[in-house]
Design a protein around this motif. Structure first.
Motif, short mmCIF file in Angstrom:
data_model
loop_
_atom_site.label_atom_id
_atom_site.label_comp_id
_atom_site.label_asym_id
_atom_site.label_seq_id
_atom_site.Cartn_x
_atom_site.Cartn_y
_atom_site.Cartn_z
N TYR A 1 23.18 47.20 15.13
CA TYR A 1 23.00 48.51 14.50
C TYR A 1 23.45 49.59 15.47
O TYR A 1 23.22 49.49 16.67
CB TYR A 1 21.53 48.72 14.13
CG TYR A 1 21.07 47.74 13.07
CD1 TYR A 1 21.36 47.96 11.73
CD2 TYR A 1 20.37 46.60 13.43
CE1 TYR A 1 20.96 47.06 10.76
CE2 TYR A 1 19.96 45.69 12.46
CZ TYR A 1 20.26 45.92 11.13
OH TYR A 1 19.87 45.02 10.18
N ASN B 1 24.11 54.15 15.69
CA ASN B 1 23.84 55.43 15.04
C ASN B 1 25.14 56.20 14.88
O ASN B 1 25.95 56.25 15.81
CB ASN B 1 22.84 56.25 15.85
CG ASN B 1 21.43 55.75 15.64
OD1 ASN B 1 21.04 55.39 14.53
ND2 ASN B 1 20.66 55.69 16.72
N SER B 2 25.32 56.80 13.70
CA SER B 2 26.50 57.64 13.51
C SER B 2 26.28 58.96 14.25
O SER B 2 25.18 59.22 14.74
CB SER B 2 26.72 57.91 12.02
OG SER B 2 25.73 58.82 11.55
N LYS C 1 25.89 61.73 13.03
CA LYS C 1 24.86 62.49 12.33
C LYS C 1 23.49 61.81 12.42
O LYS C 1 22.54 62.23 11.75
CB LYS C 1 25.25 62.67 10.86
CG LYS C 1 26.41 63.64 10.68
CD LYS C 1 26.87 63.66 9.24
CE LYS C 1 28.10 64.54 9.07
NZ LYS C 1 28.73 64.34 7.76
N GLY C 2 23.40 60.72 13.18
CA GLY C 2 22.11 60.06 13.37
C GLY C 2 21.76 59.05 12.30
O GLY C 2 20.63 58.60 12.21
N LYS C 3 22.72 58.67 11.48
CA LYS C 3 22.47 57.70 10.42
C LYS C 3 22.65 56.28 10.97
O LYS C 3 23.54 56.03 11.78
CB LYS C 3 23.50 57.94 9.31
CG LYS C 3 23.07 57.43 7.96
CD LYS C 3 24.08 57.90 6.91
CE LYS C 3 24.21 56.87 5.83
NZ LYS C 3 25.34 57.11 4.95
N LYS C 4 21.77 55.37 10.55
CA LYS C 4 21.85 53.98 11.01
C LYS C 4 22.97 53.24 10.29
O LYS C 4 23.04 53.26 9.06
CB LYS C 4 20.51 53.29 10.74
CG LYS C 4 20.34 51.96 11.44
CD LYS C 4 18.92 51.45 11.19
CE LYS C 4 18.78 49.98 11.49
NZ LYS C 4 17.48 49.46 11.06
N LEU C 5 23.86 52.64 11.06
CA LEU C 5 24.98 51.90 10.50
C LEU C 5 24.99 50.50 11.09
O LEU C 5 24.37 50.26 12.12
CB LEU C 5 26.32 52.57 10.86
CG LEU C 5 26.54 54.03 10.50
CD1 LEU C 5 27.85 54.50 11.13
CD2 LEU C 5 26.59 54.21 8.99
N ASN D 1 27.65 51.01 5.67
CA ASN D 1 26.52 51.86 5.25
C ASN D 1 25.53 51.05 4.43
O ASN D 1 25.92 50.23 3.60
CB ASN D 1 27.01 53.00 4.35
CG ASN D 1 27.91 53.96 5.10
OD1 ASN D 1 27.83 54.07 6.32
ND2 ASN D 1 28.76 54.65 4.37
N TYR D 2 24.25 51.36 4.61
CA TYR D 2 23.21 50.69 3.84
C TYR D 2 23.24 51.17 2.39
O TYR D 2 23.39 52.35 2.13
CB TYR D 2 21.84 51.01 4.46
CG TYR D 2 20.68 50.54 3.64
CD1 TYR D 2 20.42 49.18 3.52
CD2 TYR D 2 19.86 51.44 2.98
CE1 TYR D 2 19.37 48.73 2.75
CE2 TYR D 2 18.80 51.00 2.22
CZ TYR D 2 18.55 49.65 2.10
OH TYR D 2 17.52 49.21 1.34
N TRP E 1 24.92 46.05 2.69
CA TRP E 1 25.63 47.12 3.39
C TRP E 1 27.08 47.08 2.94
O TRP E 1 27.66 46.01 2.82
CB TRP E 1 25.54 46.89 4.91
CG TRP E 1 24.15 46.92 5.45
CD1 TRP E 1 23.18 45.96 5.27
CD2 TRP E 1 23.56 47.93 6.26
NE1 TRP E 1 22.03 46.34 5.93
CE2 TRP E 1 22.23 47.54 6.54
CE3 TRP E 1 24.03 49.15 6.78
CZ2 TRP E 1 21.37 48.32 7.32
CZ3 TRP E 1 23.17 49.91 7.56
CH2 TRP E 1 21.85 49.50 7.81
#
Ligand SMILES: [Zn+2]
Ligand SMILES: [Zn+2]
Ligand SMILES: [Zn+2]
Length: 243
Positions: free
Chosen positions: A109, A111-112, A114-118, A127-128, A140
């Motif tokens: 995992y 973080n993008s 923007k702080g999104k988990k990828l 992306n989830y 995903w």
């Protein structure tokens, strides 16, 4: 009757498929609504009838009591149709489908910006999108889905990639393992009960791809790359047709 040239038509009748090059029949163990184990073969369900100690084989009969269709399961797991003349159409839906899964790689995992988990897997990000309660898996997808990319990952609760494994039967009656669109034939079982499978194109295309699984078809290892693209099959009522 040569079952290899036949498949059950939509109305329960038989359709000749002599022109087809190859077909594989899906063999799956499924649970009935009451939790009884059934065999799903070519879109029909079969229930265990009796074991013959002399021949060391199991006899399975169509779940519709009045139907004469029968299967034989030999001790090595090979399924042979005895009579596939059903007097009724295939059941529309089979509940509690017990799909077998194999697991392989651990996912990472990140973080993008923007702080999104990828998920980062083989230099691609995902992306989830979806959680399946029934399977306890998360889906995903590629961020370029809108631009037509169909890449998808299914991850289980241990953050491992999940791929669907199916058992199918070839025209000659050999049980094959179907994984990621490729087919594998059984090579041997080790003392530790690890089953070794190799790609069905091992001699024709000199393919070195192999898979090792546990008894329950959980993947232990995937070795080698395929020397060829996956064969294209389309699926009708549990039967795969090669084009
Ligand atoms: Zn039947
Ligand atoms: Zn993509
Ligand atoms: Zn191969």
């Amino acid at each position: 009757m040569d079952w290899r040239l036949l498949r059950c038509g939509a109305g329960g009748g038989w359709t000749e498929l002599a022109g087809r090059k190859e077909l594989l029949t899906e063999v799956q163990y499924v649970n009935s609504k009451k939790g009884k184990q059934l065999i799903l073969f070519g879109g029909y369900t079969f229930t265990f009838k009796y074991h013959s100690p002399v021949k060391n084989t199991d006899y399975w009969q169509c779940t519709k009591h009045t139907c004469k269709a029968k299967l034989v399961v030999i001790s090595n797991g090979t399924i042979k149709p005895v009579d596939l003349t059903h007097d009724h159409p295939a059941p529309r839906e089979i509940l509690n489908k017990n799909i077998q899964f194999g697991t392989v790689d651990q996912v990472k995992y990140i973080n993008s910006k923007k702080g999104k988990k990828l998920i980062m897997y083989k230099d691609y990000t995902y992306n989830y999108v979806h959680y399946s309660v029934k399977m306890d898996t998360k889906q995903w997808i590629c961020p370029r889905r809108k631009r037509g990319c169909r890449a998808k990952l299914v991850v289980n609760c241990h953050d491992k990639l999940v791929s669907e494994i199916k058992m199918v039967m070839s025209q000659s009656g050999t049980s094959l393992l179907r994984y990621n669109k490729y087919h594998y034939c059984h090579l041997r079982v080790s003392k530790a009960k690890i089953h070794h499978w190799r790609c069905t194109s091992h001699s024709s295309k000199n393919c070195r791809a192999r898979i090792a699984t546990k008894e329950n078809k959980e993947i232990v290892s995937v070795l080698g790359e395929h020397s060829h693209p996956p064969p294209y099959f389309f699926r009708v009522d549990g039967t795969y047709y090669k084009v």
